[in-house]
Design a protein around this motif. Structure first.
Motif, short mmCIF file in Angstrom:
data_model
loop_
_atom_site.label_atom_id
_atom_site.label_comp_id
_atom_site.label_asym_id
_atom_site.label_seq_id
_atom_site.Cartn_x
_atom_site.Cartn_y
_atom_site.Cartn_z
N THR A 263 0.84 -1.20 0.00
CA THR A 263 0.00 0.00 0.00
C THR A 263 0.87 1.25 0.00
O THR A 263 0.63 2.20 -0.76
N LEU A 264 1.91 1.23 0.84
CA LEU A 264 2.81 2.39 0.94
C LEU A 264 3.46 2.66 -0.42
O LEU A 264 3.53 3.81 -0.87
N ILE A 265 3.92 1.60 -1.08
CA ILE A 265 4.59 1.78 -2.38
C ILE A 265 3.60 2.33 -3.41
O ILE A 265 3.93 3.20 -4.21
N THR A 266 2.37 1.82 -3.37
CA THR A 266 1.36 2.31 -4.30
C THR A 266 1.15 3.81 -4.10
O THR A 266 1.10 4.58 -5.07
N LEU A 267 1.04 4.22 -2.82
CA LEU A 267 0.85 5.65 -2.52
C LEU A 267 2.02 6.48 -3.02
O LEU A 267 1.85 7.50 -3.68
N LYS A 268 3.24 6.01 -2.70
CA LYS A 268 4.44 6.77 -3.07
C LYS A 268 4.56 6.88 -4.59
O LYS A 268 4.79 7.97 -5.13
N ALA A 269 4.40 5.74 -5.28
CA ALA A 269 4.58 5.74 -6.74
C ALA A 269 3.59 6.69 -7.39
O ALA A 269 3.94 7.45 -8.30
N ASN A 270 2.34 6.68 -6.90
CA ASN A 270 1.33 7.53 -7.52
C ASN A 270 1.50 8.99 -7.13
O ASN A 270 1.24 9.88 -7.94
N ALA A 271 1.96 9.23 -5.89
CA ALA A 271 2.22 10.62 -5.48
C ALA A 271 3.27 11.23 -6.41
O ALA A 271 3.09 12.32 -6.95
N VAL A 272 4.38 10.50 -6.62
CA VAL A 272 5.44 11.02 -7.48
C VAL A 272 4.95 11.12 -8.92
O VAL A 272 5.23 12.09 -9.62
N PHE A 273 4.17 10.12 -9.36
CA PHE A 273 3.67 10.14 -10.74
C PHE A 273 2.87 11.40 -11.02
O PHE A 273 3.11 12.09 -12.02
N PHE A 274 1.95 11.77 -10.11
CA PHE A 274 1.12 12.95 -10.38
C PHE A 274 1.92 14.24 -10.30
O PHE A 274 1.62 15.20 -11.01
N CYS A 275 2.99 14.25 -9.45
CA CYS A 275 3.86 15.43 -9.42
C CYS A 275 4.64 15.56 -10.72
O CYS A 275 4.74 16.65 -11.29
N VAL A 276 5.20 14.44 -11.19
CA VAL A 276 5.96 14.47 -12.44
C VAL A 276 5.04 14.86 -13.59
O VAL A 276 5.38 15.66 -14.45
N LEU A 277 3.84 14.29 -13.58
CA LEU A 277 2.87 14.56 -14.65
C LEU A 277 2.50 16.04 -14.71
O LEU A 277 2.49 16.65 -15.78
N SER A 278 2.21 16.63 -13.54
CA SER A 278 1.70 18.00 -13.55
C SER A 278 2.82 19.04 -13.57
O SER A 278 2.63 20.12 -14.11
N LEU A 279 3.97 18.71 -12.98
CA LEU A 279 5.02 19.74 -12.86
C LEU A 279 6.14 19.57 -13.88
O LEU A 279 6.62 20.56 -14.44
N LEU A 280 6.57 18.32 -14.13
CA LEU A 280 7.72 18.13 -15.03
C LEU A 280 7.25 17.97 -16.48
O LEU A 280 7.78 18.62 -17.38
N ALA A 281 6.25 17.12 -16.70
CA ALA A 281 5.83 16.84 -18.08
C ALA A 281 5.17 18.05 -18.72
O ALA A 281 5.00 18.09 -19.94
N THR A 282 4.78 19.06 -17.91
CA THR A 282 4.17 20.25 -18.50
C THR A 282 5.24 21.24 -18.97
O THR A 282 4.90 22.27 -19.54
N ILE A 283 6.52 20.93 -18.71
CA ILE A 283 7.60 21.82 -19.18
C ILE A 283 8.04 21.35 -20.56
O ILE A 283 8.41 20.19 -20.72
N PRO A 284 8.03 22.21 -21.58
CA PRO A 284 8.56 21.81 -22.88
C PRO A 284 10.06 21.50 -22.74
O PRO A 284 10.75 22.18 -21.97
N ALA A 285 10.55 20.48 -23.45
CA ALA A 285 11.93 20.04 -23.26
C ALA A 285 12.96 21.17 -23.41
O ALA A 285 13.88 21.26 -22.59
N PRO A 286 12.83 22.07 -24.40
CA PRO A 286 13.82 23.14 -24.50
C PRO A 286 13.86 24.01 -23.25
O PRO A 286 14.94 24.39 -22.78
N ALA A 287 12.68 24.30 -22.67
CA ALA A 287 12.65 25.11 -21.45
C ALA A 287 13.25 24.33 -20.29
O ALA A 287 13.91 24.91 -19.42
N LEU A 288 13.07 23.00 -20.29
CA LEU A 288 13.66 22.20 -19.21
C LEU A 288 15.18 22.25 -19.27
O LEU A 288 15.85 22.32 -18.24
#
Lengths: 256, 202
Positions: A107-132
């Motif tokens: 359960t803990l791993i599921t929570l952690k993996a999804n917490a990081v997934f949604f952060c990466v999805l909303s914060l990192l993947a929304t940056i265009p690669a050149p800007a990154l």
């Protein structure tokens, strides 16, 4: 084959300074990934979900990515409850029984993996690669690394098209994927030819750059400009990460 | 071969980052601006090649090619693999920033070690080259599977079974990677021998 539909948008999240998004993503991911109890990952998962909603990403795509990431988590659910030592909670089957500790860990791993997934999805993947690339340099990543990143990304699509043409040519000549020496030899030739063409292209591109006065420095026309909204955003992200850490310490003390 | 976020323990994640930073720094230091464009575009080529699915019996596996990357790029394979994984996080959300260090080391360290151990064989030509190239492909995947399993096992004894399963699942992939790497190196030796020269790999 490769596109980045998530980085396009004009939402509240997309308008934030890429440097601040990168740092916020790192802070929140750390708070979730290093936690030993469920409190901090839950908090970060909440923050990630809110950010994902605010970023107004295409729901179908978010769902597909969510499923892909959770495939590995599902695989762990198959193994972990049975292999973790602890008190059994189910009837033993051929000496195997799910343990309470195993279920808690999964359960803990599921929570952690999804917490990081949604952060990466909303914060990192929304940056265009050149800007990154630029944001990485701004936060202290070596110039050469940022340069490599930018040009790897720049040529990803070009090389992908190149591979597409070679694969089409192979299909036109009647190539059918199979488990045979002939098929493997064809795959090897395909891979090798992609590499040869990439190599030749890199020499031409480099010569063209030298011709235009390239001397190791890469000048970007897009500067970054942070406003008060960006600062407020980073403070909120920092507060969530610190709150996660504090919850972690409190619950840890509670156990001892 | 990815470990997803949220699985590994803090010390393993920190160790992964420390090793990855060291490897990337070493790879970058030996990389001058003369070769940087070649490394960048070849990284893109490896990223694309790793999306190719090769049939094996009724199933199919995607190529990893970290051994081949080591053969062609040498120590520069470290930054190249780190960037490929960063792009996977950015484009597909596979893995994240925290686990990036461990995943980079898992794939890049065996690649560079294979390059150092089998490099002389590769440049010998003839049968030695075929054997060297096969070993690079085979052992780079074996090493990657081994390090992935080690990272899991170090994070808790609960993962030992998972780690064993991962290692077993990689045996057929090792063979395929070995065979394909040998074939690709043979092709490159005929068509662009300079791609296998130490000048490119640093």
């Amino acid at each position: 084959m490769i596109d980045e539909p998530l980085s396009q948008g004009a939402s509240l999240v997309h308008r934030r300074d890429p440097r601040f998004r990168l740092i916020a993503c790192l802070l929140l991911s750390l708070a979730a990934a290093l936690a030993v109890g469920p409190a901090a990952p839950l908090l970060v998962l909440g923050a990630g979900l809110v950010l994902t909603l605010l970023a107004r990403l295409p729901p179908g795509l978010v769902l597909r990515r969510f499923v892909a990431v959770n495939a590995f988590v599902a695989f762990l659910w198959l193994a972990l409850p049975l292999t973790t030592p602890g008190t059994p909670v189910t009837a033993s089957f051929h000496g195997l029984a799910a343990t309470r500790e195993g279920v808690v860990l999964a359960t803990l791993i599921t929570l952690k993996a999804n917490a990081v997934f949604f952060c990466v999805l909303s914060l990192l993947a929304t940056i265009p690669a050149p800007a990154l690339g630029g944001a990485m340099r701004a936060v202290g990543v070596p110039d050469k690394f940022a340069f490599l990143f930018l040009f790897t990304y720049r040529y990803l699509h070009v090389i992908s098209d190149e591979y597409g043409r070679l694969a089409t040519a192979a299909r036109l000549r009647g190539f059918v994927p199979a488990t045979s020496t002939h098929a493997y030899r064809t795959y090897a030739a395909l891979v090798a030819m992609v590499l040869v063409r990439a190599y030749d292209r890199s020499r031409r591109v480099y010569q063209a750059m030298v011709l235009r006065g390239f001397a190791g420095r890469f000048v970007s026309l897009d500067g970054f400009a942070a406003d008060r909204g960006d600062v407020a955003f980073l403070i909120v992200a920092l507060a969530v990460a610190v709150a996660g850490g504090a919850l972690e310490i409190v619950s840890w003390r509670g156990h001892v | 071969m990815h470990i997803s976020e949220g699985v590994l323990s803090g010390p393993v994640l920190a160790g992964g980052w420390a090793l990855a930073a060291g490897g990337v720094a070493l790879g970058l230091r030996r990389l001058d601006y003369d070769r940087i464009m070649t490394v960048a575009i070849l990284s893109a080529a490896f990223f694309v090649a790793s999306l190719i699915h090769v049939p094996i019996g009724p199933a199919s596996v995607h190529l990893i090619l970290n051994g081949l990357l080591g053969v062609v790029l040498g120590p520069a394979a470290f930054p190249a693999i780190c960037i490929a994984l960063l792009l996977q996080a950015l484009l597909f959300q596979f893995g994240g920033l925290v686990v990036l260090g461990v995943n980079t080391v898992d794939m890049a360290l065996p690649a560079v070690l294979c390059f150092l151990v089998f490099g002389p064989l590769l440049r010998a030509g003839g049968k030695a080259r075929v054997v060297g190239a096969f070993c690079c492909g085979f052992f780079a995947v074996l090493g990657a599977g081994g390090l992935t399993a080690l990272a899991l096992a170090l994070s808790g004894e609960a993962f030992t079974a998972t780690a064993k399963l991962i290692l077993t699942a990689h045996i057929p992939i090792m063979l395929i990677e070995g065979v394909l790497t040998a074939m690709v190196v043979g092709f490159l030796a005929k068509v662009r021998p300079e791609m296998l020269s130490p000048g490119l790999s640093g």
